[in-house]
Design a protein around this motif. Sequence first.
Motif, PDB file in Angstrom:
ATOM      1  N   LEU A 123       0.818  -1.222   0.000  1.00  0.00           N
ATOM      2  CA  LEU A 123       0.000   0.000   0.000  1.00  0.00           C
ATOM      3  C   LEU A 123       0.846   1.264   0.000  1.00  0.00           C
ATOM      4  N   TYR A 124       1.799   1.325   0.937  1.00  0.00           N
ATOM      5  CA  TYR A 124       2.564   2.553   1.133  1.00  0.00           C
ATOM      6  C   TYR A 124       4.004   2.441   0.649  1.00  0.00           C
ATOM      7  N   GLY A 125       4.419   1.234   0.264  1.00  0.00           N
ATOM      8  CA  GLY A 125       5.788   1.051  -0.196  1.00  0.00           C
ATOM      9  C   GLY A 125       6.821   1.228   0.895  1.00  0.00           C
ATOM     10  N   LYS A 126       6.399   1.050   2.156  1.00  0.00           N
ATOM     11  CA  LYS A 126       7.311   1.236   3.282  1.00  0.00           C
ATOM     12  C   LYS A 126       7.355  -0.039   4.125  1.00  0.00           C
ATOM     13  N   PRO A 127       8.483  -0.321   4.775  1.00  0.00           N
ATOM     14  CA  PRO A 127       8.513  -1.439   5.720  1.00  0.00           C
ATOM     15  C   PRO A 127       7.677  -1.104   6.947  1.00  0.00           C
ATOM     16  N   ALA A 128       7.280  -2.119   7.675  1.00  0.00           N
ATOM     17  CA  ALA A 128       6.390  -1.931   8.821  1.00  0.00           C
ATOM     18  C   ALA A 128       7.003  -1.012   9.877  1.00  0.00           C
ATOM     19  N   ARG A 129       8.311  -1.096  10.078  1.00  0.00           N
ATOM     20  CA  ARG A 129       8.962  -0.270  11.099  1.00  0.00           C
ATOM     21  C   ARG A 129       8.776   1.218  10.838  1.00  0.00           C
ATOM     22  N   GLU A 130       8.553   1.578   9.569  1.00  0.00           N
ATOM     23  CA  GLU A 130       8.453   3.004   9.210  1.00  0.00           C
ATOM     24  C   GLU A 130       7.003   3.461   9.071  1.00  0.00           C
ATOM     25  N   CYS A 131       6.062   2.581   9.341  1.00  0.00           N
ATOM     26  CA  CYS A 131       4.636   2.927   9.232  1.00  0.00           C
ATOM     27  C   CYS A 131       4.073   3.326  10.585  1.00  0.00           C
ATOM     28  N   SER A 132       2.995   4.107  10.552  1.00  0.00           N
ATOM     29  CA  SER A 132       2.245   4.368  11.777  1.00  0.00           C
ATOM     30  C   SER A 132       1.422   3.132  12.114  1.00  0.00           C
ATOM     31  N   ARG A 133       0.842   3.116  13.308  1.00  0.00           N
ATOM     32  CA  ARG A 133       0.019   1.964  13.690  1.00  0.00           C
ATOM     33  C   ARG A 133      -1.165   1.822  12.735  1.00  0.00           C
ATOM     34  N   ALA A 134      -1.783   2.944  12.366  1.00  0.00           N
ATOM     35  CA  ALA A 134      -2.923   2.895  11.451  1.00  0.00           C
ATOM     36  C   ALA A 134      -2.499   2.404  10.071  1.00  0.00           C
ATOM     37  N   GLN A 135      -1.321   2.826   9.617  1.00  0.00           N
ATOM     38  CA  GLN A 135      -0.821   2.359   8.323  1.00  0.00           C
ATOM     39  C   GLN A 135      -0.524   0.862   8.354  1.00  0.00           C
ATOM     40  N   ILE A 136       0.005   0.367   9.466  1.00  0.00           N
ATOM     41  CA  ILE A 136       0.259  -1.064   9.598  1.00  0.00           C
ATOM     42  C   ILE A 136      -1.049  -1.843   9.504  1.00  0.00           C
ATOM     43  N   ALA A 137      -2.081  -1.348  10.186  1.00  0.00           N
ATOM     44  CA  ALA A 137      -3.381  -2.022  10.136  1.00  0.00           C
ATOM     45  C   ALA A 137      -3.908  -2.069   8.705  1.00  0.00           C
ATOM     46  N   ALA A 138      -3.828  -0.942   8.002  1.00  0.00           N
ATOM     47  CA  ALA A 138      -4.319  -0.894   6.622  1.00  0.00           C
ATOM     48  C   ALA A 138      -3.483  -1.796   5.712  1.00  0.00           C
ATOM     49  N   GLU A 139      -2.175  -1.793   5.909  1.00  0.00           N
ATOM     50  CA  GLU A 139      -1.284  -2.593   5.077  1.00  0.00           C
ATOM     51  C   GLU A 139      -1.502  -4.092   5.305  1.00  0.00           C
ATOM     52  N   VAL A 140      -1.601  -4.500   6.569  1.00  0.00           N
ATOM     53  CA  VAL A 140      -1.817  -5.917   6.865  1.00  0.00           C
ATOM     54  C   VAL A 140      -3.164  -6.368   6.312  1.00  0.00           C
ATOM     55  N   TRP A 141      -4.190  -5.543   6.486  1.00  0.00           N
ATOM     56  CA  TRP A 141      -5.506  -5.889   5.957  1.00  0.00           C
ATOM     57  C   TRP A 141      -5.448  -6.055   4.432  1.00  0.00           C
ATOM     58  N   ALA A 142      -4.717  -5.157   3.767  1.00  0.00           N
ATOM     59  CA  ALA A 142      -4.600  -5.243   2.303  1.00  0.00           C
ATOM     60  C   ALA A 142      -3.885  -6.522   1.891  1.00  0.00           C
ATOM     61  N   GLN A 143      -2.840  -6.919   2.618  1.00  0.00           N
ATOM     62  CA  GLN A 143      -2.125  -8.142   2.278  1.00  0.00           C
ATOM     63  C   GLN A 143      -2.968  -9.382   2.573  1.00  0.00           C
ATOM     64  N   LEU A 144      -3.771  -9.333   3.626  1.00  0.00           N
ATOM     65  CA  LEU A 144      -4.697 -10.436   3.894  1.00  0.00           C
ATOM     66  C   LEU A 144      -5.714 -10.565   2.755  1.00  0.00           C
ATOM     67  N   CYS A 145      -6.279  -9.443   2.358  1.00  0.00           N
ATOM     68  CA  CYS A 145      -7.269  -9.461   1.271  1.00  0.00           C
ATOM     69  C   CYS A 145      -6.639  -9.943  -0.029  1.00  0.00           C
ATOM     70  N   ASP A 146      -5.394  -9.561  -0.269  1.00  0.00           N
ATOM     71  CA  ASP A 146      -4.712  -9.986  -1.501  1.00  0.00           C
ATOM     72  C   ASP A 146      -4.582 -11.499  -1.562  1.00  0.00           C
ATOM     73  N   GLY A 147      -4.367 -12.124  -0.411  1.00  0.00           N
ATOM     74  CA  GLY A 147      -4.184 -13.560  -0.397  1.00  0.00           C
ATOM     75  C   GLY A 147      -5.472 -14.359  -0.278  1.00  0.00           C
ATOM     76  N   LEU A 148      -6.521 -13.748   0.265  1.00  0.00           N
ATOM     77  CA  LEU A 148      -7.757 -14.496   0.540  1.00  0.00           C
ATOM     78  C   LEU A 148      -8.885 -14.202  -0.436  1.00  0.00           C
ATOM     79  N   ASN A 149      -8.790 -13.109  -1.181  1.00  0.00           N
ATOM     80  CA  ASN A 149      -9.845 -12.756  -2.119  1.00  0.00           C
ATOM     81  C   ASN A 149      -9.404 -13.011  -3.554  1.00  0.00           C
ATOM     82  N   GLY A 150     -10.357 -13.353  -4.399  1.00  0.00           N
ATOM     83  CA  GLY A 150     -10.061 -13.592  -5.804  1.00  0.00           C
ATOM     84  C   GLY A 150     -10.803 -14.800  -6.315  1.00  0.00           C
ATOM     85  N   ALA A 151     -10.642 -15.082  -7.596  1.00  0.00           N
ATOM     86  CA  ALA A 151     -11.297 -16.216  -8.247  1.00  0.00           C
ATOM     87  C   ALA A 151     -12.809 -16.182  -8.021  1.00  0.00           C
TER      88      ALA A 151
END
Length: 548
Positions: free
Chosen positions: A382-410
């Motif tokens: 989402l943000y092109g940043k490693p987790a250490r450089e994200c805010s807590r809210a950005q981490i939540a959004a990024e993790v959710w996006a990666q979960l959706c990327d792996g669980l949604n489709g087809a």
Amino acid sequence: MAGLTAAMELAERGFEVTVVEPAGWGGKARSAWVPGTGKGGRFDLPSEHGFRFFPGFYRSLPDTLRRIPVEGSAEGVAGNLREATLMLSARSGRVGERVTDVSAAAGARTPMEFLRAVGLEAGGRGLTSEELLYFANRMLVYMTSSDERRLGQWEATSWWDFAAADGASQEYIKACVVGATRTVVAARAEVCSAHTVGGFLEAFSYGFLGRGEELQPADRVLNGPTSSAWIDPWVRHLDSLGVRLELGWGVERLTLSGRRVTGAEVCGPRGRRRELEADWYVCALPVHRVGLLLERGLAEADAELKSVTGLHTDWMVGMQFYLTQPVPVTHGHVLFLDSPWALTSISQAQFWDCDFPATYGDGTVADCLSVDISSWDTPGILYGKPARECSRAQIAAEVWAQLCDGLNGAGHIRLHEGLLHSWELDSAVRNLDGPGPAVNDEPLLINTTGSWAARPRAVTAAANLFMAGDYVRSPVNLATMEGANQAARLAVNALLEAAGGTGAPAHVHALHQPGELRRLKEVDAELFEQGRAHLMDGPPPWAVSARV
């Protein structure tokens, strides 16, 4: 984990035991609660440092669990374990995802079924036939390596080099090299030892194949929050054994006379200080806390313990997403092989013996999707940043996006924003929103190449001081609950011997070693002594092709 285990083993043998703990019983295994989220008489929403996982090769820890009484359970706390029967290898857009039956009911399995279980198969999006066979060769080489070679060669070899990642395809690197480390031990394949990664995969594979002295399910989880299902009953049991449990106190300094510890200075609430005196001392501090004590008496007790400061730690952090509907993605763990942050997850409500919305939160939370974040230095999607450089809210959004990327489709959507009630990130991670760099108060030991030599033994040069913790040498060469439990048993046994053999020693369970491979290991020991390579160790096919 190590401190409570040592306390239980010693109290059962008639010792008067005092345990001091500054933060919370259970260490990294304890649960936390999201303050103010419980309404209408319900408990606050539960959170964890990371979800609990009890693989089949755990034997010492389940033995401890069985001896912690729980009302209505003949198996003690072990009766609170539930089998996770499936494992999902999630892929981006669900292209090539695989669900594997890891249940005990499925019976004995073949090595090929093991490779498929970890998401490996030739053809399609998977590996080529030669890649699959070479990874099988890597497993066979490690499983038939002698103890001498494991410590003398593979301990000094990175998993990256052992698995021959240089020149390999991205799919091979993702599935066999990086995936094998980051989804298990939160380590980079380039620095983690082949001794550690190979050993874990060996132990897990024997459990999955139905091999071992005690046939147990390959994957088990608890039936509730860790503290409720395990730690709280454990503390009550220790109290019933007469153990003095002093929460809010931490050891600041050791006092010595010659090669004996004569006291431990502890600091407690409101800065109160006092000295505890005992006949015997067990240091069960986590590895990242040992350094300060080394400057205050520990190094004087045993100078070789200074090597502990050279051990490496990294972050493996838990995050919980609270959902308004039950979302049992699969009946077990999910490995997100395409996730840059090396995510793993489990849908918890399906395993918990309660009505989740009636028990926790405000009545609208029906499930908890518990996630482990294992790579904190890789840019996200989402943000092109490693987790250490994200805010807590950005981490939540990024993790959710990666979960959706792996669980949604087809054509199927498992997760969507309408399901999300709230989220919680482990409070041990601080300063993500500033000021200063992010800090993790509870990092995880990483077994880098050559780290075995820097890890302490349970016995020290001080006559009455013993070491316990997941970084102490034990049969399980990995920072795990099982390793911490075994290290505590080793410390207790060394203490018993020093005390004149008071009581039977604690049993330290060895990892399964199949008799069919014994002769091959003996041959390899001879080859290693002669300075020769393992009989089956050879270059990967892509290296051979590159020379043609």
